[in-house]
Design an enzyme around this catalytic site. Structure first.
Site, PDB file in Angstrom:
ATOM      1  N   GLY A   1      -9.639 -10.267   3.427  1.00 18.15           N
ATOM      2  CA  GLY A   1     -10.623 -11.068   4.160  1.00 18.15           C
ATOM      3  C   GLY A   1     -10.105 -12.395   4.686  1.00 18.15           C
ATOM      4  O   GLY A   1     -10.889 -13.263   5.071  1.00 18.15           O
TER       5      GLY A   1
ATOM      6  N   GLU B   1     -12.361  -7.691  -6.159  1.00 16.82           N
ATOM      7  CA  GLU B   1     -13.652  -8.398  -6.177  1.00 16.82           C
ATOM      8  C   GLU B   1     -14.443  -8.054  -7.437  1.00 16.82           C
ATOM      9  O   GLU B   1     -15.157  -8.892  -7.980  1.00 16.82           O
ATOM     10  CB  GLU B   1     -14.440  -8.056  -4.899  1.00 16.82           C
ATOM     11  CG  GLU B   1     -13.840  -8.753  -3.684  1.00 16.82           C
ATOM     12  CD  GLU B   1     -14.056  -8.041  -2.370  1.00 16.82           C
ATOM     13  OE1 GLU B   1     -14.857  -7.091  -2.299  1.00 16.82           O
ATOM     14  OE2 GLU B   1     -13.403  -8.452  -1.387  1.00 16.82           O
TER      15      GLU B   1
ATOM     16  N   HIS C   1     -11.335  -2.700  -7.829  1.00 12.36           N
ATOM     17  CA  HIS C   1     -11.182  -3.604  -6.684  1.00 12.36           C
ATOM     18  C   HIS C   1     -11.124  -5.046  -7.195  1.00 12.36           C
ATOM     19  O   HIS C   1     -11.828  -5.401  -8.143  1.00 12.36           O
ATOM     20  CB  HIS C   1     -12.349  -3.427  -5.707  1.00 12.36           C
ATOM     21  CG  HIS C   1     -12.095  -4.088  -4.391  1.00 12.36           C
ATOM     22  ND1 HIS C   1     -12.199  -5.450  -4.214  1.00 12.36           N
ATOM     23  CD2 HIS C   1     -11.704  -3.584  -3.194  1.00 12.36           C
ATOM     24  CE1 HIS C   1     -11.897  -5.749  -2.958  1.00 12.36           C
ATOM     25  NE2 HIS C   1     -11.584  -4.638  -2.315  1.00 12.36           N
TER      26      HIS C   1
ATOM     27  N   LYS D   1     -18.237  -2.532   1.289  1.00 17.29           N
ATOM     28  CA  LYS D   1     -18.614  -3.576   0.332  1.00 17.29           C
ATOM     29  C   LYS D   1     -20.148  -3.727   0.328  1.00 17.29           C
ATOM     30  O   LYS D   1     -20.839  -2.724   0.388  1.00 17.29           O
ATOM     31  CB  LYS D   1     -17.876  -4.876   0.657  1.00 17.29           C
ATOM     32  CG  LYS D   1     -16.366  -4.661   0.755  1.00 17.29           C
ATOM     33  CD  LYS D   1     -15.554  -5.920   0.792  1.00 17.29           C
ATOM     34  CE  LYS D   1     -14.069  -5.580   0.867  1.00 17.29           C
ATOM     35  NZ  LYS D   1     -13.200  -6.730   0.823  1.00 17.29           N
TER      36      LYS D   1
ATOM     37  N   ASN E   1     -14.270   0.545   3.499  1.00 13.68           N
ATOM     38  CA  ASN E   1     -14.978  -0.001   2.332  1.00 13.68           C
ATOM     39  C   ASN E   1     -16.023  -0.984   2.866  1.00 13.68           C
ATOM     40  O   ASN E   1     -15.678  -2.088   3.271  1.00 13.68           O
ATOM     41  CB  ASN E   1     -13.980  -0.705   1.402  1.00 13.68           C
ATOM     42  CG  ASN E   1     -14.673  -1.367   0.219  1.00 13.68           C
ATOM     43  OD1 ASN E   1     -15.882  -1.180   0.007  1.00 13.68           O
ATOM     44  ND2 ASN E   1     -13.937  -2.135  -0.555  1.00 13.68           N
TER      45      ASN E   1
ATOM     46  N   SER F   1      -6.940  -7.289   5.280  1.00 15.77           N
ATOM     47  CA  SER F   1      -6.933  -7.768   6.671  1.00 15.77           C
ATOM     48  C   SER F   1      -6.338  -6.765   7.666  1.00 15.77           C
ATOM     49  O   SER F   1      -5.754  -7.151   8.682  1.00 15.77           O
ATOM     50  CB  SER F   1      -6.204  -9.114   6.778  1.00 15.77           C
ATOM     51  OG  SER F   1      -6.923 -10.110   6.085  1.00 15.77           O
TER      52      SER F   1
ATOM     53  N   GLU G   1      -3.643  -3.846  -2.661  1.00 14.55           N
ATOM     54  CA  GLU G   1      -4.393  -4.860  -1.927  1.00 14.55           C
ATOM     55  C   GLU G   1      -4.048  -6.252  -2.468  1.00 14.55           C
ATOM     56  O   GLU G   1      -4.648  -6.698  -3.459  1.00 14.55           O
ATOM     57  CB  GLU G   1      -5.897  -4.639  -2.098  1.00 14.55           C
ATOM     58  CG  GLU G   1      -6.409  -3.328  -1.560  1.00 14.55           C
ATOM     59  CD  GLU G   1      -7.892  -3.399  -1.191  1.00 14.55           C
ATOM     60  OE1 GLU G   1      -8.221  -3.083  -0.052  1.00 14.55           O
ATOM     61  OE2 GLU G   1      -8.703  -3.802  -2.040  1.00 14.55           O
TER      62      GLU G   1
END
Ligand code: 13P
Length: 245
Positions: free
Chosen positions: A165, A92, A90, A8, A6, A202, A159
């Site tokens: 991250g 985010e 997702h 992003k 991904n 991660s 996730e």
């Protein structure tokens, strides 16, 4: 696809070829069928032109089929650019674009209607994890986006938000347990066929082997460590070692 990059909001035209060359130097091209890449929309065509082995995906679609919706991209459009799958829900997007479960459900339907495989992301924030309420939280996310859907083929990416991250990867045995719970909920409650359940947060070339070894982990969704072709290739090799070796 089981091991998905991904990207992003990263990447420009020239980056893809360079990435692909490095990936091919590190990992065996014959096994690329299990890999996926979700670049920004602007690179879908570029990825499609230069190779066809890795499955191609988008990172989002509109919940609407077409119309006066400035700035949005439809399922039909990504299909037209060669996409095989789409990442939906997702964290985010849920956080930064206040994406609701209802909207995510419509996106799953849109994708499915256009023969695009949805990869639904779910995962709990830190406070829920600390309070040991992960299971309830995931259950309500699944309810919100899968309830009332019929006969849908999809994959789920678990996730945990606190792992994205941060370098703070979830414990492999915990991931395994959560995956088995998600599988159980899906088969008990919803009319869906769960193709794969993959972990994200991660993942890197050091920790991926132990994650891939878990019984209920079918693959991984990788952000930061997927941007470098060699690094993504090493993660892919860890996967191939366990699943093709
Ligand atoms: P990182 O691998 O950078 O933690 O990102 C995970 C992720 O959000 C993939 O969708």
């Amino acid at each position: 696809m089981k091991v998905i990059a991904n990207w992003k909001m990263h990447g420009f035209k020239d980056d893809y070829l360079h990435w692909y060359k490095n990936l091919s130097k590190t990992a065996d091209e014959n096994l690329f069928d299990d890999l996926g890449i979700a670049p920004p929309f602007t690179l879908l065509d570029e990825c499609k032109i230069h190779q066809s082995k890795i499955k191609l995906g988008a990172q989002n679609i509109s919940h609407l089929p077409e119309g006066p919706v400035t700035g949005e991209i439809s399922a039909a459009m990504i299909k037209n650019s060669g996409a095989d799958f789409v990442i939906l829900g997702h964290s985010e997007r849920r956080e930064l674009h206040t994406e609701t479960e209802e909207a995510i459900k419509s996106k799953i339907l849109e994708a499915s209607n256009h023969n695009i495989h949805p990869v639904l992301c779910i995962g709990e924030p830190k406070e829920i994890y600390v309070a040991k309420k992960t299971e309830d939280f995931l259950y309500s996310q699944l309810q919100g986006s899968l309830n009332d859907l019929n006969n849908i083929n999809l994959s789920i990416a678990y996730e945990p938000i606190w792992a994205i991250g941060t370098g703070d990867v979830a414990k492999p045995s915990d991931i395994n347990k959560i995956h088995s719970i998600i599988k159980e909920i899906c088969s008990r409650e919803f009319d869906v066929k769960l193709e794969n359940i993959i972990y994200g947060g991660s993942v890197n070339d050091q920790n991926s082997k132990e994650i891939f070894e878990q019984e209920h982990v079918n693959g991984a969704l990788i952000g930061g460590a997927s941007l470098d072709g060699h690094s993504f290739g090493r993660i892919a090799n860890n996967f191939f070692e366990i699943h093709n070796g």
